[in-house]
Design a protein around this motif. Structure first.
Motif, PDB file in Angstrom:
ATOM      1  N   GLN A  40       0.829  -1.204   0.000  1.00 49.91           N
ATOM      2  CA  GLN A  40       0.000   0.000   0.000  1.00 49.91           C
ATOM      3  C   GLN A  40       0.864   1.254   0.000  1.00 49.91           C
ATOM      4  N   SER A  41       0.442   2.246  -0.790  1.00 52.90           N
ATOM      5  CA  SER A  41       1.140   3.524  -0.799  1.00 52.90           C
ATOM      6  C   SER A  41       0.234   4.588  -0.177  1.00 52.90           C
ATOM      7  N   VAL A  42       0.806   5.383   0.696  1.00 53.68           N
ATOM      8  CA  VAL A  42       0.037   6.398   1.413  1.00 53.68           C
ATOM      9  C   VAL A  42       0.735   7.745   1.289  1.00 53.68           C
ATOM     10  N   ALA A  43      -0.014   8.752   0.888  1.00 52.08           N
ATOM     11  CA  ALA A  43       0.523  10.112   0.874  1.00 52.08           C
ATOM     12  C   ALA A  43       0.202  10.773   2.208  1.00 52.08           C
ATOM     13  N   LEU A  44       1.200  11.411   2.788  1.00 56.10           N
ATOM     14  CA  LEU A  44       1.009  12.171   4.023  1.00 56.10           C
ATOM     15  C   LEU A  44       1.066  13.644   3.639  1.00 56.10           C
ATOM     16  N   VAL A  45      -0.099  14.279   3.667  1.00 55.40           N
ATOM     17  CA  VAL A  45      -0.213  15.656   3.184  1.00 55.40           C
ATOM     18  C   VAL A  45      -0.642  16.541   4.345  1.00 55.40           C
ATOM     19  N   ALA A 213      -0.158  13.084  -4.741  1.00 54.08           N
ATOM     20  CA  ALA A 213      -0.867  12.406  -3.647  1.00 54.08           C
ATOM     21  C   ALA A 213      -2.083  11.642  -4.169  1.00 54.08           C
ATOM     22  N   ASP A 214      -2.726  12.204  -5.190  1.00 54.95           N
ATOM     23  CA  ASP A 214      -3.910  11.569  -5.764  1.00 54.95           C
ATOM     24  C   ASP A 214      -3.611  10.225  -6.391  1.00 54.95           C
ATOM     25  N   ARG A 215      -2.352   9.989  -6.706  1.00 57.09           N
ATOM     26  CA  ARG A 215      -2.003   8.726  -7.354  1.00 57.09           C
ATOM     27  C   ARG A 215      -1.631   7.633  -6.359  1.00 57.09           C
ATOM     28  N   MET A 216      -1.632   7.960  -5.086  1.00 60.79           N
ATOM     29  CA  MET A 216      -1.333   6.938  -4.083  1.00 60.79           C
ATOM     30  C   MET A 216      -2.631   6.214  -3.703  1.00 60.79           C
ATOM     31  N   HIS A 217      -2.494   5.080  -3.028  1.00 61.33           N
ATOM     32  CA  HIS A 217      -3.689   4.332  -2.634  1.00 61.33           C
ATOM     33  C   HIS A 217      -4.515   5.078  -1.595  1.00 61.33           C
ATOM     34  N   ARG A 218      -3.807   5.744  -0.679  1.00 64.24           N
ATOM     35  CA  ARG A 218      -4.503   6.452   0.406  1.00 64.24           C
ATOM     36  C   ARG A 218      -3.865   7.808   0.622  1.00 64.24           C
ATOM     37  N   ARG A 219      -4.620   8.701   1.225  1.00 53.24           N
ATOM     38  CA  ARG A 219      -4.110   9.998   1.631  1.00 53.24           C
ATOM     39  C   ARG A 219      -4.473  10.229   3.110  1.00 53.24           C
ATOM     40  N   VAL A 220      -3.497  10.673   3.871  1.00 54.16           N
ATOM     41  CA  VAL A 220      -3.763  11.007   5.271  1.00 54.16           C
ATOM     42  C   VAL A 220      -3.180  12.378   5.566  1.00 54.16           C
ATOM     43  N   GLY A 225      -2.318  16.439  16.137  1.00 56.39           N
ATOM     44  CA  GLY A 225      -1.442  15.367  16.591  1.00 56.39           C
ATOM     45  C   GLY A 225      -1.906  13.968  16.276  1.00 56.39           C
ATOM     46  N   GLN A 226      -2.960  13.862  15.465  1.00 53.46           N
ATOM     47  CA  GLN A 226      -3.475  12.547  15.088  1.00 53.46           C
ATOM     48  C   GLN A 226      -3.399  12.378  13.576  1.00 53.46           C
ATOM     49  N   VAL A 227      -3.284  11.124  13.160  1.00 53.07           N
ATOM     50  CA  VAL A 227      -3.315  10.824  11.721  1.00 53.07           C
ATOM     51  C   VAL A 227      -4.781  10.669  11.329  1.00 53.07           C
ATOM     52  N   VAL A 228      -5.179  11.468  10.347  1.00 52.36           N
ATOM     53  CA  VAL A 228      -6.587  11.480   9.918  1.00 52.36           C
ATOM     54  C   VAL A 228      -6.673  11.128   8.435  1.00 52.36           C
ATOM     55  N   GLU A 229      -7.571  10.237   8.115  1.00 49.82           N
ATOM     56  CA  GLU A 229      -7.753   9.776   6.734  1.00 49.82           C
ATOM     57  C   GLU A 229      -8.403  10.876   5.886  1.00 49.82           C
ATOM     58  N   LEU A 230      -7.906  11.089   4.678  1.00 50.53           N
ATOM     59  CA  LEU A 230      -8.544  12.012   3.739  1.00 50.53           C
ATOM     60  C   LEU A 230      -9.266  11.194   2.667  1.00 50.53           C
ATOM     61  N   ALA A 231     -10.172  11.837   1.954  1.00 48.87           N
ATOM     62  CA  ALA A 231     -10.921  11.126   0.903  1.00 48.87           C
ATOM     63  C   ALA A 231      -9.975  10.704  -0.209  1.00 48.87           C
TER      64      ALA A 231
END
Ligand code: ADP
Ligand code: MG
Length: 231
Positions: A40-45, A213-220, A225-231
Motif C-alpha cells: 500500500q502507498s500512502v501520501a502524508l499531506v 498524492a492523488d495517485r497513491m492508494h490512500r491519503r492522510v 497530533g493525530q493521523v486522519v484519513e482524507l478522501a
C-alpha cells in the motif's frame, strides 16, 4: 500455495511526541494511530510544522517516541535495544530524504551497493542488485556517475534505489520531490509508484504535491497530533 492475506507492514499505536519549547511543551503527536498494509502507498499531506518528519522518523526508528508503539511487521520496537533497532532499520526500512544525502565520492552504483554490503552481502551480489535497481529506475547508463554528475531527478532516483536496496518492508519518503521541478518530480514519483507496485512494499510519502498524492492508494493528514484519513 499460500493465500495472500493483506498484512500490516507498519503499525503506529498511540504515538506521543513532544518537544520542550522555552517554558512549555510543544505537543506534536498526541496518540497517533496509523497502519499501512503491505503493497500500500500512502501520501502524508499536511502543512509545514505539523509533524510529518517527526512521524516518519519515529516510524523509521530514527527517533524515539515519548509513548506508544511502532510495529514493523509483527515486531514491536519500543522495548528493543539500540542495536536491534538499528538492525531492523537496516533490513526492513528504507528512507528517502528531500535532499538525496548520497555520498559524493562514490558512484551511483556504489551508493546503492553500500547498504547491502553493510548488511553483509558479498560485493558481487550487491553490485548486481544495484545495477538491476538503477536500470529499473532508468539509470542503467548512469552507474559510474557520481552524484555531482547527475541531475536532481537522477540523484533522487539513486536515493530511492539505495533506500530499497535491501528490499525493505517499508519505504518512508520525506518530501522526496520537494526539491524538484514539477516535470522531474512527476518522473521520480512515477518511478517510486512503479517500485511499490512491483515489490509489494509499503510506502509512506510526505508531499505537498496534491496531484502526486492523488495517485497513491490512500491519503492522510495530521490534525491535532493525530493521523486522519482524507478522501
Ligand atoms: P513537518 O515535517 O510537518 O514540517 P516536523 O515534524 O519537522 O514538521 O516538526 C513539527 C514541529 O516540531 C515543528 O514545529 C518543529 O519546529 C518541532 N520540532 C521538530 N523537531 C524538533 C526538535 N528536535 N526539537 C524541538 N522542536 C522540534
Ligand atoms: Mg518535514
Amino acid at each position: 500455495m499460500s493465500t495472500a492475506h493483506p498484512k500490516a507492514a507498519l503499525r503506529l499505536e498511540s504515538i506521543e511526541r513532544r518537544y520542550a519549547q522555552g517554558e512549555g511543551t510543544l505537543e506534536i503527536l498526541r496518540g497517533a494511530n496509523f497502519t499501512v498494509m503491505e503493497g500500500q502507498s500512502v501520501a502524508l499531506v499536511a502543512p509545514s510544522g505539523t509533524g510529518k518528519s517527526t512521524l516518519l522518523h519515529i516510524a523509521g526508528l530514527l527517533e524515539h517516541q515519548d509513548a506508544g508503539e511502532v510495529f514493523i511487521g509483527d515486531t514491536g520496537t519500543a522495548g528493543l535495544s539500540d542495536a536491534e533497532r538499528t538492525r531492523i532499520r537496516r533490513v526492513d526500512v528504507g528512507f528517502v530524504y528531500q535532499f538525496h544525502h548520497l555520498l559524493p565520492e562514490f558512484s551511483a552504483q556504489e551508493n546503492v551497493m553500500l547498504p547491502q554490503m553493510i548488511r553483509g552481502l558479498p560485493r558481487r551480489e550487491a553490485a548486481q542488485r544495484a545495477k538491476e535497481l538503477l536500470s529499473y529506475l532508468g539509470l542503467g547508463k548512469r552507474l559510474e556517475h557520481r552524484p555531482g554528475e547527475l541531475s536532481g531527478g537522477e540523484q533522487q532516483r539513486v536515493a530511492i534505489a539505495r533506500a530499497v536496496a535491501n528490499a525493505p518492508r517499508v519505504l518512508l519518503a520525506d518530501e522526496p520531490t520537494g526539491n524538484l521541478d514539477p516535470h522531474t518530480a512527476d518522473h521520480v514519483f512515477h518511478a517510486l509508484s512503479q517500485l511499490v507496485e512491483a515489490t509489494g512494499l509499503a510506502a509512506v510519502i510526505a508531499t505537498h504535491n496534491l496531484d502526486l498524492a492523488d495517485r497513491m492508494h490512500r491519503r492522510v493528514t495530521l490534525r491535532e497530533g493525530q493521523v486522519v484519513e482524507l478522501a
